[in-house]
Design a protein around this motif. Structure first.
Motif, PDB file in Angstrom:
ATOM      1  N   GLY A   1      12.080   9.875   4.338  1.00 22.57           N
ATOM      2  CA  GLY A   1      12.350  11.280   4.597  1.00 22.57           C
ATOM      3  C   GLY A   1      11.642  11.833   5.811  1.00 22.57           C
ATOM      4  N   VAL A   2      11.453  11.019   6.827  1.00 21.87           N
ATOM      5  CA  VAL A   2      10.743  11.433   8.041  1.00 21.87           C
ATOM      6  C   VAL A   2      11.740  11.556   9.185  1.00 21.87           C
ATOM      7  CG1 VAL A   2       8.920  10.838   9.674  1.00 21.87           C
ATOM      8  CG2 VAL A   2       8.638  10.302   7.256  1.00 21.87           C
TER       9      VAL A   2
ATOM     10  N   MET B   1       0.829  -1.203   0.000  1.00 18.00           N
ATOM     11  CA  MET B   1       0.000   0.000   0.000  1.00 18.00           C
ATOM     12  C   MET B   1       0.867   1.258   0.000  1.00 18.00           C
ATOM     13  SD  MET B   1      -3.288   0.832   2.404  1.00 18.00           S
ATOM     14  CE  MET B   1      -2.431   0.763   3.982  1.00 18.00           C
ATOM     15  N   ILE B   2       0.569   2.178  -0.909  1.00 16.64           N
ATOM     16  CA  ILE B   2       1.334   3.420  -0.987  1.00 16.64           C
ATOM     17  C   ILE B   2       0.477   4.614  -0.566  1.00 16.64           C
ATOM     18  CG2 ILE B   2       2.885   2.559  -2.776  1.00 16.64           C
ATOM     19  CD1 ILE B   2       1.280   4.230  -4.807  1.00 16.64           C
ATOM     20  N   ASP B   3       1.131   5.571   0.036  1.00 11.38           N
ATOM     21  CA  ASP B   3       0.538   6.844   0.434  1.00 11.38           C
ATOM     22  C   ASP B   3       0.411   7.727  -0.808  1.00 11.38           C
ATOM     23  OD1 ASP B   3      -0.043   9.311   1.521  1.00 11.38           O
ATOM     24  OD2 ASP B   3       1.727   9.390   2.821  1.00 11.38           O
ATOM     25  N   VAL B   4      -0.800   8.241  -1.087  1.00 12.19           N
ATOM     26  CA  VAL B   4      -0.993   9.165  -2.202  1.00 12.19           C
ATOM     27  C   VAL B   4      -1.634  10.463  -1.683  1.00 12.19           C
ATOM     28  CG1 VAL B   4      -1.068   7.422  -4.020  1.00 12.19           C
ATOM     29  CG2 VAL B   4      -3.185   8.035  -2.833  1.00 12.19           C
TER      30      VAL B   4
ATOM     31  N   TRP C   1      13.732   8.883  -1.047  1.00 15.25           N
ATOM     32  CA  TRP C   1      13.118   7.883  -1.921  1.00 15.25           C
ATOM     33  C   TRP C   1      14.168   7.174  -2.764  1.00 15.25           C
ATOM     34  CZ3 TRP C   1       8.153   6.216  -1.855  1.00 15.25           C
ATOM     35  CH2 TRP C   1       7.279   6.940  -1.035  1.00 15.25           C
ATOM     36  N   ASP C   2      15.197   7.914  -3.152  1.00 16.62           N
ATOM     37  CA  ASP C   2      16.268   7.277  -3.932  1.00 16.62           C
ATOM     38  C   ASP C   2      16.968   6.205  -3.108  1.00 16.62           C
ATOM     39  OD1 ASP C   2      15.755   8.835  -6.155  1.00 16.62           O
ATOM     40  OD2 ASP C   2      17.186  10.401  -5.571  1.00 16.62           O
ATOM     41  N   GLU C   3      17.175   6.483  -1.822  1.00 16.06           N
ATOM     42  CA  GLU C   3      17.790   5.473  -0.949  1.00 16.06           C
ATOM     43  C   GLU C   3      16.893   4.248  -0.834  1.00 16.06           C
ATOM     44  OE1 GLU C   3      19.265   4.739   3.658  1.00 16.06           O
ATOM     45  OE2 GLU C   3      18.080   6.505   3.151  1.00 16.06           O
TER      46      GLU C   3
ATOM     47  N   ASP D   1       5.255   9.010   3.613  1.00 20.60           N
ATOM     48  CA  ASP D   1       6.247  10.067   3.811  1.00 20.60           C
ATOM     49  C   ASP D   1       5.980  10.907   5.057  1.00 20.60           C
ATOM     50  OD1 ASP D   1       4.012  11.461   3.002  1.00 20.60           O
ATOM     51  OD2 ASP D   1       5.113  12.849   1.714  1.00 20.60           O
ATOM     52  N   GLY D   2       5.134  10.418   5.955  1.00 22.41           N
ATOM     53  CA  GLY D   2       4.872  11.214   7.144  1.00 22.41           C
ATOM     54  C   GLY D   2       3.947  10.544   8.129  1.00 22.41           C
TER      55      GLY D   2
END
Length: 233
Positions: A196-197, A73-76, A213-215, A167-168
């Protein structure tokens, strides 16, 4: 399908290594224990038998291969539209779908996205809906967790995981914590990847932290390799 096709070139570099991880973990591991007094006769222990010893038997242990049901599941939510986070999350979803497509015998995959609503994006199949979600609302994660767990509750797989990429913080941390506890009691492990949190909300039993995100994309094979290894029986 058109949105999926758009993200496919971005996703494909990540697919072969992830497929290889799943393939290796899908092979049953076997090991032999010798020097026992019960089991199958060990031909290599004939000398033990000749000297009157009884510890000339062996057994073979087989570790089950991967047997997993996972909801991805992704956050949008609105914050995901900064710096193409949403594009990277969709890239991740497409690559995961492509990787699982050759391993349906061992892994059942279900795809979801969430903001203030929950979007069912289908199971592992060509061109599923993970890349088509628009989103842009809030972050009602507890409600989304409940929906992502529904196909897992019906599954006969031995291991069940909800994997959330966000992301949060959720808008509803206490409700999210309670929902995770409910899932754990049902034999479903919730895992959250935080990108990134600076501060962990501490609402999941397992929270993975990545600076960018790249990491996360670079470490994807190692991350899922560890998760899938722990899911073996």
């Amino acid at each position: 399908p058109s949105a999926y096709t758009e993200f496919l070139p971005r996703a494909m570099p990540y697919v072969p290594p992830l497929r290889d991880v799943i393939r290796r973990l899908s092979i049953p591991q076997r090991r032999q224990i010798s020097g026992l007094t019960e089991g199958d006769f060990d031909m290599e222990a004939i000398s033990v038998l000749a000297t009157g010893g009884s510890n000339c038997m062996k057994i073979e242990l087989t570790h089950r291969k991967l047997d997993l049901a996972i909801s991805f599941m992704i956050d949008v939510s609105g914050s995901m539209f900064v710096d193409d986070r949403i594009g990277k999350a969709k890239t991740l979803g497409v690559s995961f779908n492509e990787a699982l497509s050759r391993h349906k015998r061992n892994v059942d995959g279900h795809f979801f996205a969430f903001d203030g609503k929950v979007y069912r994006c289908g199971s592992v199949q060509p061109g599923n809906g993970i890349a088509s979600v628009q989103g842009g609302g809030g972050t009602c994660e507890a409600f989304a967790l409940r929906h992502a767990a529904l196909p897992l509750a019906k599954s006969q797989r031995r291991r069940k995981i909800v994997f959330v990429v966000c992301d949060g913080m959720p808008f509803d941390p206490e409700a999210c914590r309670k929902e995770c506890e409910t899932l754990m009691k049902a034999g479903i492990l919730p895992i959250r990847a935080l990108i990134g949190v600076d501060q962990a909300p501490g609402t999941y039993p397992v929270e993975l932290h990545f600076d960018s995100w790249d990491e996360f994309l670079r470490e994807m094979n190692r991350t899922f390799g560890s998760i899938f290894t722990s899911a073996r029986m």
